[in-house]
Design a protein around this motif. Structure first.
Motif, mmCIF file in Angstrom:
data_model
loop_
_atom_site.group_PDB
_atom_site.id
_atom_site.type_symbol
_atom_site.label_atom_id
_atom_site.label_comp_id
_atom_site.label_asym_id
_atom_site.label_seq_id
_atom_site.Cartn_x
_atom_site.Cartn_y
_atom_site.Cartn_z
ATOM 1 N N UNK A 1 4.170 53.147 83.626
ATOM 2 C CA UNK A 1 2.937 53.592 83.131
ATOM 3 C C UNK A 1 3.406 54.737 81.703
ATOM 4 N N UNK A 2 4.258 55.265 81.811
ATOM 5 C CA UNK A 2 4.495 56.146 80.821
ATOM 6 C C UNK A 2 5.696 55.834 79.768
ATOM 7 N N UNK A 3 6.398 54.770 80.206
ATOM 8 C CA UNK A 3 7.375 54.613 79.291
ATOM 9 C C UNK A 3 8.772 54.939 79.922
ATOM 10 N N UNK A 4 9.724 54.126 79.974
ATOM 11 C CA UNK A 4 11.022 54.433 80.500
ATOM 12 C C UNK A 4 11.761 55.628 79.763
ATOM 13 N N UNK B 1 0.209 55.804 95.845
ATOM 14 C CA UNK B 1 0.216 55.257 94.500
ATOM 15 C C UNK B 1 -1.225 55.932 93.794
ATOM 16 N N UNK B 2 -2.297 56.152 94.168
ATOM 17 C CA UNK B 2 -3.497 56.452 93.814
ATOM 18 C C UNK B 2 -3.175 57.883 92.868
ATOM 19 N N UNK C 1 -2.065 61.344 88.031
ATOM 20 C CA UNK C 1 -1.264 62.080 87.317
ATOM 21 C C UNK C 1 -0.762 61.230 86.123
ATOM 22 N N UNK C 2 -0.217 60.163 86.259
ATOM 23 C CA UNK C 2 0.332 59.269 85.161
ATOM 24 C C UNK C 2 -0.844 58.956 84.193
ATOM 25 N N UNK C 3 -2.031 58.981 84.334
ATOM 26 C CA UNK C 3 -3.142 58.748 83.492
ATOM 27 C C UNK C 3 -3.420 59.967 82.505
ATOM 28 N N UNK D 1 -7.474 64.857 90.910
ATOM 29 C CA UNK D 1 -8.746 64.370 90.800
ATOM 30 C C UNK D 1 -8.848 63.592 89.176
ATOM 31 N N UNK D 2 -9.343 62.405 89.339
ATOM 32 C CA UNK D 2 -9.379 61.572 87.898
ATOM 33 C C UNK D 2 -10.804 61.692 87.401
ATOM 34 N N UNK D 3 -11.706 62.542 87.828
ATOM 35 C CA UNK D 3 -13.028 62.669 87.272
ATOM 36 C C UNK D 3 -14.133 61.666 87.581
ATOM 37 N N UNK D 4 -13.776 60.644 88.519
ATOM 38 C CA UNK D 4 -14.491 59.739 89.138
ATOM 39 C C UNK D 4 -14.135 59.596 90.441
#
Length: 807
Positions: free
Chosen positions: A319-322, A343-344, A349-351, A379-382
């Motif tokens: 998600x963030x690059x190696x 995973x969620x 956090x990755x987002x 919390x991702x806001x949704x």
């Protein structure tokens, strides 16, 4: 009508004629007369037309014809086969016929359009194109950065090569797991990988089994959606779930279709959606376990666990690059640990990290650490990307008993909980708590990772704590905590006395009502319980300190001390006694302090921290003197003697053993006197007075056998063997050592087993038996390596220097 529709019509007409033949072959005029008598008139021309497949029949004709044939057969005394009178079977066949006809008409329309397009393209000088036949492709998009899950993917792929089941069965796999664990992501990712194995299409439906905003999708709604996806016009979809399901199964007969049923609540929601064609395959995802499907439909359960640390790092890397992940490995490890393998949580956090590409990952790791496991950091806001919201969808479906137990389980410090511990939290009998435990397990809010042992990951525990604080009073939560600690204390104390029945008693506080206290039946059962609860007991000591329950803290530490010492868990032993000492000191409990100081010193002795051991023993001796406890003082003197021996001061060691003997004698404590006599004899060996050592150790052996103390009897046998060894009586020495080894293994004392094995090797070497010596030292080394003890280096040096037997 196209070729496919024509073939379907001919097949349906064959069945009509077969029914007429089985009914006794009535003439068309006879059928017309029977139909008229039943009030369902049939025209002779219509009968001829439909039986010769000249046109599509309507449903009224089918039911009228079926009734006329059955009535004629009854009049003639003919018993028709059940399959020919099953109206549901006829209905399914009829709707399949209509679907084929509709598909054929659609093909005709496409062909007409294609011809027109070819004409247009020919006029324009372009190449014609051939329209592709309609095949449902309903799979949602796969997760772009899917990571890990090699074992579950392999298990799913294995379904494709399994032998076919009995006719009418279809392979089904149920993917279960807690909220946010990635069930849908796995199912969709795998389905896309194998889509080419299902050329007739892939059907997908979200059954909304846990959607907080809307009710679960009914099977009828789901089947109707599938029928539409299979090109059945809305006006041709029959009324009633049974007819719809029959048509659905008919349409999938002899086809290879992958069916993905996502977010199922229970087996009843799934069953009408199962095809009966062995060429199909069904995946079902659910937060609930679906044992009904496993039992009745033979579904293969695939429990989906948390991501491993390596898989968590892989997910962040994708998600963030190696490069970004490799640049901050320590921060990445902290993020993965805080997300508890969910995973969620990692995706959230990755987002955030992806949104701020210039921020160091250490900043996000620090935020998670500061949150101390709270869910606000995830919390991702949704709602769909908020860990708390997603977990709540599972919690809301619980009955009150299961919900209450889930909240109470947040009190448990982990790593897992037994049935009696859960019963104590809920103030239920163990038999009564099994039902809510089963409910939580089926809902995947708990995992039964071993029979009778349940675990919930850290984010679920944090959610349970939040719910408990919001729902239950402080008094109620405190009562549950006290019952839990009472369970561990009283059971651990009973187990400790079975391991070492000659330990000095302590006075336990009475257990609160509702506490489950299973009594281990014997030493083996006690040992097994302590081994299973090892980590939970250590965590319980910390919990008692944290919540201001000092007596529970030091008495728990006292109760597990013998077990930790004998398995060589000396770092755990030291930490437990450190907490016990802190608690007893804060409470002003001098007896608890004296015991904790002495037990902490024992751990320091094992770990080679001699200065620290001396400080604790001196403080323990002072406290016992103030308390007037001669027995406690005598035991401390014995430990001071062992410390002096480790520092090669054998005369001081002998002095401490003699002081201990006097204290035990003054207290009338026969067991303590026997222990002191053995130590006095041992130190005489170190000082070279082997004959006197035999006298003292022999007295100790007799007294230990009289009192039945197998642990200290083993010490006496080892001491006697060592004295014989130094006197050159190697056979006598080996006999004594064999007695000691049997007792060490009986009592589970690993470290002293290794000491005696070293002595065995020394005696064999002195008796010119180098191979036997090497074998004994090799066994000692195995034990010490398992314990991680520094004495292993000493044994290795003996093995390196030992000669081999001449060939």
């Amino acid at each position: 009508m196209g070729e496919t529709g024509r073939e379907a019509l001919l097949a349906f007409a064959d069945e009509l004629r077969r029914l007429r033949q089985q009914a006794g072959g009535p003439s068309l005029n006879s059928l017309v007369a029977v139909a008229a008598a039943r009030g369902r008139p049939l025209a002779r021309s219509t009968l001829s037309d439909k039986l010769n497949a000249k046109s599509l029949p309507d449903w009224d004709f089918v039911t009228g014809y079926l009734g006329a044939c059955v009535a004629y057969a009854e009049q003639a005394g003919i018993r028709l086969p059940a399959e020919l009178t099953d109206q549901a079977r006829w209905e399914a066949a009829y709707w399949r016929l209509l679907a084929a006809a509709d598909a054929a008409r659609a093909d005709d329309r496409l062909a007409t359009a294609a011809r027109a397009e070819r004409g247009r393209q020919a006029h324009a000088g372009t190449a014609p194109s051939t329209p592709a036949p309609f095949v449902p492709r309903q799979l949602p998009a796969a997760v772009r950065h899917f990571a890990g899950r090699s074992a579950p993917l392999t298990a799913l792929t294995a379904l494709l090569t399994e032998p076919a089941g009995p006719p009418g069965t279809v392979p089904v796999s149920t993917i279960g797991g807690t909220a946010g664990v990635g069930k849908t992501a796995l199912a969709v990712y795998w389905a896309h990988r194998v889509a080419d194995r299902f050329p007739d299409g892939q059907l997908y439906v979200d059954l909304r089994g846990f959607d907080p905003e809307s009710s679960a999708l009914s099977p009828a709604e789901a089947v109707a959606g599938f029928l539409e996806a299979l090109a059945v016009p809305p006006e041709r979809i029959p009324v009633g779930l049974a007819a719809q399901a029959a048509l659905y199964r008919s349409l999938l007969a002899d086809r290879r279709v992958l069916v993905l049923l996502d977010n199922a609540r229970d087996a009843d929601q799934v069953r009408p959606l199962l095809p009966s064609s062995p060429g199909c395959l069904v995946l079902v995802t659910s937060r609930n376990q679906l044992p009904g499907l496993v039992t009745a439909e033979g579904a293969r359960p695939l429990p989906l666990g948390l991501l491993s640390p390596a898989e968590g790092r892989e997910l962040l890397s994708r998600r963030l690059g190696a490069e970004r992940v490799a640049a901050e490995p320590e921060a990445v490890d902290r993020i993965v640990a805080a997300a508890a393998g969910l995973p969620l949580a990692l995706a959230i956090v990755a987002a955030r990290a992806a949104t701020y590409p210039d921020f160091r990952l250490a900043r996000f790791a620090a935020e998670l650490t500061a949150s101390r496991g709270a869910l606000d950091a995830f919390s991702g806001g949704e709602a769909g990307v908020d860990v708390r919201a997603v977990l709540s969808w599972s919690y809301r479906g619980l009955d009150p008993a299961a919900a209450g137990l889930f909240r109470a389980l947040g009190t448990h410090p982990g790593p897992d909980v037994s049935v009696p511990a859960a019963a104590s939290l809920a103030a239920l009998a163990p038999d009564e708590v099994r039902r809510p435990l089963a409910v939580l397990t089926r809902a995947n809010l708990l995992t039964e990772h071993a029979p009778g042992r349940y675990a919930l990951h850290d984010l679920l525990r944090a959610y349970a704590v939040e719910l408990a604080v919001a729902t239950d009073s402080a008094c109620l939560r405190r009562a549950a905590l006290c019952r839990l600690l009472d369970h561990y204390l009283h059971t651990a104390y009973a187990a400790a006395l079975l391991l070492h029945k000659h330990r000095d008693d302590i006075d336990l506080p009475a257990a609160h009502p509702g506490t489950a206290v299973p009594a281990p039946a014997d030493r083996d059962e006690a040992w097994a319980w302590l081994a299973a609860e090892h980590r939970a007991l250590l965590a319980a000591i910390g919990l008692a300190v944290e919540h201001g329950l000092p007596t529970h803290a030091w008495q728990l530490a006292w109760s597990v001390n013998t077990y930790l010492d004998r398995v060589g868990a000396w770092t755990d032993q030291s930490r437990a006694q450190e907490l016990a000492l802190r608690a007893a000191t804060a409470a002003g409990d001098r007896d608890g302090q004296a015991r904790a100081h002495r037990n902490r010193a024992v751990a320091c002795l094992r770990l080679g921290a001699y200065d620290e051991a001396h400080e604790h023993l001196e403080r323990s001796r002072q406290l016992y003197a103030e308390l007037g406890d001669r027995v406690g003082g005598g035991r401390t003197e014995l430990n001071l003697g062992i410390l002096a021996e480790r520092q090669d001061d054998h005369r001081r060691a002998l002095h401490h053993a003699q002081r201990a003997h006097r204290l035990f004698e003054a207290a009338g404590h026969a067991q303590g006197q026997a222990n002191a006599l053995n130590n006095i004899g041992w130190y005489h060996i170190q000082l070279g007075d082997h004959l006197r050592a035999l006298d003292y150790c022999g007295q100790a052996l007799v007294r230990q056998q009289q009192t039945g103390n197998r642990y200290w009897e083993a010490h006496a046998w080892d001491s006697l063997g060592f004295a014989h060894h130094h006197l050159g009586r190697h056979r006598d020495a080996l006999d004594c050592f064999r007695q000691a080894l049997a007792l060490w293994r009986e009592t589970g004392e690993r470290y002293y087993e290794s000491v005696t094995l070293m002595h065995v090797g020394d005696s064999h070497l002195a008796a010119a038996e180098p191979d036997a010596a090497r074998a004994a030292w090799g066994q000692a080394l195995d034990v010490l390596d398992q314990l991680g003890h520094p004495d292993a280096a000493l044994v290795r040096s003996r093995l390196d220097a030992a000669p081999s037997a001449p060939q």
